[in-house]
Design a protein around this motif. Structure first.
Motif, PDB file in Angstrom:
ATOM      1  N   GLY A 276      -4.477   3.366  -5.978  1.00 32.59           N
ATOM      2  CA  GLY A 276      -5.432   3.431  -4.873  1.00 32.59           C
ATOM      3  C   GLY A 276      -6.721   4.072  -5.324  1.00 32.59           C
ATOM      4  O   GLY A 276      -6.820   4.565  -6.444  1.00 32.59           O
TER       5      GLY A 276
ATOM      6  N   ASN B 254       1.069   4.091  -2.969  1.00 34.51           N
ATOM      7  CA  ASN B 254       0.796   5.501  -2.723  1.00 34.51           C
ATOM      8  C   ASN B 254       1.938   6.370  -3.232  1.00 34.51           C
ATOM      9  O   ASN B 254       1.715   7.438  -3.804  1.00 34.51           O
ATOM     10  CB  ASN B 254       0.594   5.757  -1.229  1.00 34.51           C
ATOM     11  CG  ASN B 254      -0.800   5.365  -0.767  1.00 34.51           C
ATOM     12  OD1 ASN B 254      -1.693   5.118  -1.584  1.00 34.51           O
ATOM     13  ND2 ASN B 254      -0.991   5.299   0.543  1.00 34.51           N
TER      14      ASN B 254
ATOM     15  N   GLU C  66       0.828  -1.213   0.000  1.00 33.12           N
ATOM     16  CA  GLU C  66       0.000   0.000   0.000  1.00 33.12           C
ATOM     17  C   GLU C  66       0.859   1.259   0.000  1.00 33.12           C
ATOM     18  O   GLU C  66       0.569   2.216  -0.714  1.00 33.12           O
ATOM     19  CB  GLU C  66      -0.929   0.003   1.222  1.00 33.12           C
ATOM     20  CG  GLU C  66      -1.954  -1.125   1.235  1.00 33.12           C
ATOM     21  CD  GLU C  66      -2.971  -1.052   0.095  1.00 33.12           C
ATOM     22  OE1 GLU C  66      -3.173   0.069  -0.441  1.00 33.12           O
ATOM     23  OE2 GLU C  66      -3.545  -2.093  -0.269  1.00 33.12           O
TER      24      GLU C  66
ATOM     25  N   LYS D   6      -8.274  10.293  -4.931  1.00 35.92           N
ATOM     26  CA  LYS D   6      -8.162   9.687  -6.256  1.00 35.92           C
ATOM     27  C   LYS D   6      -9.482   9.514  -7.007  1.00 35.92           C
ATOM     28  O   LYS D   6      -9.474   9.399  -8.223  1.00 35.92           O
ATOM     29  CB  LYS D   6      -7.408   8.366  -6.139  1.00 35.92           C
ATOM     30  CG  LYS D   6      -5.988   8.650  -5.652  1.00 35.92           C
ATOM     31  CD  LYS D   6      -5.210   7.453  -5.207  1.00 35.92           C
ATOM     32  CE  LYS D   6      -3.971   7.911  -4.444  1.00 35.92           C
ATOM     33  NZ  LYS D   6      -3.261   6.797  -3.839  1.00 35.92           N
TER      34      LYS D   6
END
Ligand code: ADP
Ligand code: MG
Length: 610
Positions: free
Chosen positions: A96, A36, A32, A82
């Motif tokens: 994401g 990012n 993750e 996003k």
């Protein structure tokens, strides 16, 4: 009195449960955070890990950073920059969009975020523990973002106890790192584990990234694939058949720059390799598939590794055909092999400037599946370079181009070269053995060769057919009593279409209407056989290659017919026949592999056996 028993979970507990879905182990947090950093436009991304992520996971990027407010907001559940509306879900270009990763990580660890946008004077630091913000203040820090995750699962002992050994957990981290780094070769990545630099990947192209991660020996193991329509684009690298593995091979597939797992697409690739690989082995692949994001649903699981495709059959078909075609091109195109002066040191070839012109010749026995460490399969004395470590072929070839040595007209050269060498190479054999009616043992150039007769025959007739289609049609033997072949609609249509080519191969077939065809003539050297079955099988095989070899009609037809007829051959029964057979085989452009890429012969190193 009945009591109501339903209660709302406290938010901290809800977050911990949600966290369990996203963060199962340190590697999930790594994934993750790296994603990012990529989404933030970082060009240099560093991953620092201690004790396989138990003690520390830190990701530092030089991306766009966050404002003072965003630095706190990003830890809220469903906080994302996003997407803004449900529609955006159908045009996702980022990794994401669920806005739950940072909230989940913060719920089960001690997190420190330092971030700064280029346009801001000062940056921001946020400390957060178990989902609670402990501190937020301005700070001095570089442009970009650094997130440190300490003491993962400090408040979820069950999960902490569930973790495997450091080796296993770090292995998972490494795998996530590779998945992100592979498909972003334009970004530089480093990975430190317990203070040791484990990976340092410079910015480059896809191939350089593969080699950067898996090692320079991959240079010889892969070949490119590239296929594009306005619906789908496939690029990347496939493993040469010889580099296939029994166990877990390196297999990486990305859709729109996201690593994905999809068994049906995986199956498409493995099936495309079917004729080329021994059973039970798996090809390497590094494939990037690009599709309109609207046709891909990545929101199937929290980790977004599973995806749903709108037209999975189209993608399957295209992928299968593209891989098949790439394999076909790779194995069918004869490759140039370079012979060079013995005093030219490949390891010291200057990048630019004049270079000594190597003598270029072709080796008809060159097997493209062999690595350069064994460049010409058999028929030349090994020269010194066969033992030298990894020559720098790229700069070597570049050097040749720069001095404009003409390697044009390869066809012509090939023929000339061959006529020279055919004579001195092929001294007649004086003895032979055939084992299991299929394997021919002969000694050539003082080396024992085992030749698969059926495969060799396939290569011989394949090249004959190619020649026949080009300019030397096979003589037709007219039949006095033409046989009739009856075909269904699709087959009948196909046969009508390729009838002219079949005539060049010796089959004179005339449509009589209603799916009936008269076979007026067959190749002069053909034994009696079941024409109906032959034609049916031929058409079916031709059809199945049609997409894969679309632009190469001749090759397809020659391949399909050779495949049907490879086993129809009189057994070799005397020395003369064996020598004639060997002459034919080694007159081929590629005597060492079948048109579908299978090995035709093996040279036995007798000394090594003892
Ligand atoms: P998602 O990635 O699904 O949007 P995350 O919880 O991973 O959700 O991140 C939340 C938000 O925090 C992101 O949408 C982004 O705006 C911001 N963010 C996270 N990491 C970074 C980073 N490294 N650089 C800049 N912004 C970031
Ligand atoms: Mg994210």
């Amino acid at each position: 009195m009945m009591e109501d028993i339903i209660r709302l979970l406290p938010e901290a507990v809800a977050n911990q449960i949600a966290a369990g879905e996203v963060v199962q182990r340190p590697a999930s947090a790594v994934k993750e955070l790296l994603e990012n950093a990529v989404d933030a436009g970082g060009k240099n991304i560093q991953l620092v890990v201690k004790d396989a992520g138990r003690t520390l996971i830190q990701v530092i990027d030089d991306g766009k950073g966050m404002s003072f407010n965003d630095a706190r907001l990003c830890f809220e559940r469903h906080a994302t920059s996003k997407i803004r509306s449900a529609e955006d879900l159908f045009s996702i270009h980022t990794k994401g969009f669920r806005g739950e990763a940072l909230a989940s990580i913060a719920a089960i660890a001690h997190v420190e975020l330092k971030t700064k946008r280029a346009e801001d004077e000062t940056g921001t630091v946020v400390l957060i523990e178990g989902g609670e913000v402990k501190e937020q203040s301005p700070t001095t820090t570089a442009n970009g973002t650094s997130i440190s995750v300490r003491n993962l699962f400090f408040n979820v002992p069950a999960r902490r106890n569930f973790l495997k050994s450091d080796n296993t957990e770090f292995g998972c981290i490494e795998e996530e790192f590779i998945r992100v780094a592979l498909i972003h070769p334009d970004i530089a990545f480093t990975l430190y584990h317990n203070g040791k630099l484990t990976y340092q990947l410079k910015e480059g192209n896809f191939k350089q990234r593969i080699i950067g991660i898996f090692g320079s020996h991959f240079n010889d193991r892969i070949f490119p694939i590239e296929q594009e329509t306005n619906y789908i684009k496939i690029t990347g690298f496939l493993g040469k058949p010889e580099s296939a593995k029994k166990k877990r091979a390196e297999q990486y597939m990305f859709i729109n720059h996201r690593f994905i797992k999809n068994s049906s697409l995986h199956f498409a690739i493995e099936s495309a390799y079917e004729q080329v690989l021994p059973d039970g082995t798996h090809p390497l692949y590094f494939l990037s598939i690009e599709l309109d994001p609207a046709t891909v649903d990545v929101n199937v699981s929290p980790t977004k590794v599973d995806i749903k495709l709108q037209d999975d059959r189209v993608v399957y078909g295209f992928l299968f055909a593209a891989v098949k075609k790439a394999i076909g091109e790779f194995s069918l195109i004869p490759q140039l092999d370079f012979d060079y002066d013995t005093d030219l040191d490949l390891n010291n070839v200057p990048q630019t400037g004049p270079i000594k012109v190597p003598h270029v010749s072709l080796s008809p026995g060159y097997n493209p599946f062999n690595s350069f460490s064994n460049p010409r399969s058999t028929y030349q004395q090994p020269s010194h370079h066969s033992t030298s470590a990894n020559p720098d072929w790229d700069s070597f070839l570049k050097g040749i181009k720069e001095t404009e040595v003409s390697v044009a007209q390869p066809e012509e050269q090939k023929v000339m070269q061959f006529e020279d060498s055919a004579q001195d190479m092929l001294a007649e054999v004086t003895s032979y053995i055939v084992v299991q009616k299929r394997y021919l043992f002969v000694s050539l150039q003082d080396k024992m060769h085992v030749i698969d007769i059926v495969r060799a025959n396939e290569r011989i007739i394949y090249e004959n057919y190619l020649q026949a289609l080009k300019d030397q049609p096979v003589t037709v033997q007219q039949s006095l009593f033409p046989e009739t072949v009856v075909l269904s609609g699709a087959r009948a249509e196909l046969l009508t279409e390729i009838r002219g080519d079949l005539l060049k191969l010796g089959y004179d077939i005339e449509p009589m209407g209603g799916g009936n065809f008269a076979v007026n003539g067959t190749p002069h050297d053909e034994e009696e056989g079941d024409v109906q079955t032959l034609v049916e099988n031929l058409l079916d095989e031709y059809q199945s290659h049609l997409i894969a070899h679309r632009s190469e009609r001749d090759k397809n037809l020659a391949l399909s017919l050779a495949h049907q007829k490879k086993a129809v051959m009189k057994p070799l029964s005397n020395l003369q026949e064996v020598n004639h057979f060997l002459q034919q085989l080694f007159a081929c452009l590629l005597p060492s592999i079948t048109p579908s890429g299978k090995k035709i012969f093996e040279v036995m190193d007798v000394e090594k056996m003892f």
